[in-house]
Design a protein around this motif. Structure first.
Motif, short mmCIF file in Angstrom:
data_model
loop_
_atom_site.label_atom_id
_atom_site.label_comp_id
_atom_site.label_asym_id
_atom_site.label_seq_id
_atom_site.Cartn_x
_atom_site.Cartn_y
_atom_site.Cartn_z
N ARG A 1 0.83 -1.21 0.00
CA ARG A 1 0.00 0.00 0.00
C ARG A 1 0.87 1.26 0.00
O ARG A 1 0.55 2.24 -0.68
CB ARG A 1 -0.93 0.00 1.21
CG ARG A 1 -1.98 -1.11 1.18
CD ARG A 1 -3.07 -0.87 2.20
NE ARG A 1 -2.58 -0.86 3.58
CZ ARG A 1 -2.47 -1.93 4.32
NH1 ARG A 1 -2.78 -3.13 3.84
NH2 ARG A 1 -2.03 -1.84 5.57
N ASP B 1 2.19 1.85 -3.52
CA ASP B 1 1.18 2.46 -4.39
C ASP B 1 1.01 3.94 -4.09
O ASP B 1 0.87 4.77 -4.99
CB ASP B 1 -0.16 1.75 -4.20
CG ASP B 1 -0.18 0.37 -4.83
OD1 ASP B 1 0.57 0.16 -5.80
OD2 ASP B 1 -0.94 -0.49 -4.36
N ARG C 1 -5.11 -2.82 -8.63
CA ARG C 1 -4.05 -2.76 -7.62
C ARG C 1 -3.84 -4.10 -6.94
O ARG C 1 -2.70 -4.48 -6.64
CB ARG C 1 -4.41 -1.68 -6.58
CG ARG C 1 -3.35 -1.49 -5.51
CD ARG C 1 -3.65 -0.28 -4.67
NE ARG C 1 -4.98 -0.37 -4.06
CZ ARG C 1 -5.52 0.60 -3.31
NH1 ARG C 1 -4.85 1.72 -3.12
NH2 ARG C 1 -6.71 0.44 -2.78
N GLN D 1 -1.91 -6.31 -9.18
CA GLN D 1 -0.53 -5.83 -9.22
C GLN D 1 0.24 -6.27 -7.98
O GLN D 1 1.43 -6.62 -8.07
CB GLN D 1 -0.50 -4.31 -9.36
CG GLN D 1 0.91 -3.74 -9.41
CD GLN D 1 0.95 -2.33 -9.95
OE1 GLN D 1 1.54 -2.07 -10.99
NE2 GLN D 1 0.34 -1.40 -9.25
N GLU E 1 -2.53 0.80 -14.21
CA GLU E 1 -3.36 0.33 -13.11
C GLU E 1 -4.76 0.91 -13.26
O GLU E 1 -4.94 2.13 -13.27
CB GLU E 1 -2.75 0.75 -11.78
CG GLU E 1 -3.49 0.21 -10.57
CD GLU E 1 -2.85 0.67 -9.27
OE1 GLU E 1 -3.58 1.27 -8.45
OE2 GLU E 1 -1.64 0.43 -9.09
N GLU F 1 -8.52 0.49 -11.51
CA GLU F 1 -9.31 -0.12 -10.45
C GLU F 1 -10.63 -0.67 -10.97
O GLU F 1 -11.36 -1.34 -10.23
CB GLU F 1 -9.56 0.88 -9.32
CG GLU F 1 -8.33 1.16 -8.48
CD GLU F 1 -7.66 -0.13 -7.99
OE1 GLU F 1 -8.33 -0.94 -7.34
OE2 GLU F 1 -6.46 -0.32 -8.28
#
Length: 419
Positions: A63, A66, A313, A316, A350, A352
């Motif tokens: 996290r 990201d 995400r 990934q 990326e 979502e």
């Protein structure tokens, strides 16, 4: 080594708004992430099970990684984005007149000058009307579209075409023309007619409705064009992003995941081909990266050169942990802020709106989206001022028309998470 396990609370403040500092923070986070994942892999080899504490640390690092990338990219975009009407802007007398008239309309509701200008430009019949509002200045429209490209994942990699009508139709050669070799003095035979398909891309209305206070509208220091652009772009980008991936084509663009999907061995035009992971909802435990290699090579050579991976995400996070046969991580961070990360040498986008890994999900897409997916923007963003519906606030019903769909079914392939 510094432990970056906690998600930074204010990375933008910590970096002082400096792109380079933010990107250095991202690279430090990635090095820490690799160390933690190496510990996890060592535990798996030693005990055939991972340590829950290491798994938790890795999730937090993921996290943080990201977030640091998001901040670095945001700062890079802000550094490159010009202010509307700022120094260096070149405006004709007509542009200045439209801007002043639009400013009077937004701030005070005065319509006479805008109506006159749009009637003079013969734009009333197609771009404005009693219920349709008025066109924003060209510079404001360009600012919105430019921002959408920065923050809308699929728009950033797809083809984009502007049209003045409500539908864009494109003939496409499925088989291509017949060609051949011939001697210099030999007679030429007529080539066969290619097989054509007509693809239709209707534009649909997308809207946002920012609200303003009377104080804001009375404040002459506020750039009203810039305010509208900033208020609507995130809403537009969020709605577009979902539609370009999974939209059903009804009152919205048709997303590439909404087309009929078939096993790649049975692929035919107007379908999207896929291969499977061999495991329901997961990558295989042994050599998981091989499935990504297989996906790359389902795409024909002419499309692979501009290939891009698209996933969310969570997917990934799973891919970041993978190594190749030589022990190298297959996912690599971007070389600089604002640039995409790389997976096996191909850019990563990326989104979502891509489905999470689950049984029978299509969670990874790969291909040349520039050739594969077309976005159609109808020229003109309109604003309708509404001071009545939500007093004391003034609403601005802002609309743009956009369509989208697959234009080359050879170009995009999917990875399905099923046995």
């Amino acid at each position: 080594m510094t432990d970056h396990t906690e998600i930074p609370q204010s990375l933008e403040t910590k970096s002082g708004g400096n792109v380079g500092a933010a990107f250095e923070e991202f690279m430090r986070a990635f090095e820490t992430y690799k160390d933690a994942n190496d510990d996890r892999l060592s535990e798996l080899e030693r005990r055939s099970a991972s340590d829950p504490l290491i798994d938790d640390k890795l999730a937090r690092l993921d996290r943080a990684l990201d977030e640091t990338k998001r901040v670095a990219d945001t700062l890079a975009v802000k550094a490159q984005r010009p202010h509307l009407g700022g120094a260096g802007a070149i405006e004709t007398a007509a542009v200045r007149e439209h801007r002043r008239a639009f400013n009077d309309y937004v701030r005070k509701g005065e319509t006479a000058n805008l109506s006159r200008l749009e009637a003079k430009a013969l734009a009333v019949s197609t771009n404005s009307g009693a219920d349709g509002g008025y066109l924003v200045p060209d510079e404001t429209e360009r600012a919105v579209i430019s921002a959408l490209k920065d923050i809308s994942p699929i728009r950033a990699i797809a083809s984009v075409r502007q049209v003045s009508g409500s539908v864009y139709k494109k003939p496409f050669a499925i088989t291509g023309p017949v060609t051949g070799w011939v001697a210099e003095t030999a007679s030429r035979t007529q080539t066969a007619t290619p097989t054509l398909d007509e693809l239709s891309f209707p534009t649909m209305e997308l809207y946002a409705m920012p609200a303003a206070t009377a104080t804001l509208l009375d404040d002459s220091a506020v750039n009203i064009d810039e305010w509208i652009a900033e208020e609507v772009r995130d809403t537009f980008a969020q709605q577009e992003g979902t539609a370009f991936v999974s939209g059903n084509g009804s009152a919205k663009p048709k997303g590439f995941l909404d087309y009929t999907k078939v096993a790649n061995g049975s692929w035919a035009w107007e379908n999207i081909g896929y291969i499977t992971t061999g495991v329901d909802g997961l990558f295989p435990a042994s050599n998981p990266a091989d499935k990504l290699i297989d996906l790359i090579y389902t795409v024909k050579a002419g499309y692979r050169g501009n290939g891009t991976f698209v996933f969310n995400r969570g997917t990934q996070a799973a891919i970041r942990k993978m190594k190749d046969g030589d022990g190298h991580y297959v996912w690599q961070p971007a070389a600089s802020a604002g640039e995409p990360s790389l997976l096996m040498g191909y850019p990563v986008v990326e989104s979502e709106d891509m489905p999470a890994m689950a049984e029978d999900s299509y969670s990874v897409a790969f291909g040349d989206f520039r050739r594969g997916y077309l976005i159609v923007d109808r020229v003109g963003i309109r604003v309708l001022r509404d001071p009545f519906s939500s007093k004391p606030y003034v609403l601005f019903y802002t609309t743009k028309r956009v369509g989208g769909g697959v234009q080359d079914f050879n170009a995009i392939k999917l990875l399905k998470f099923e046995a």
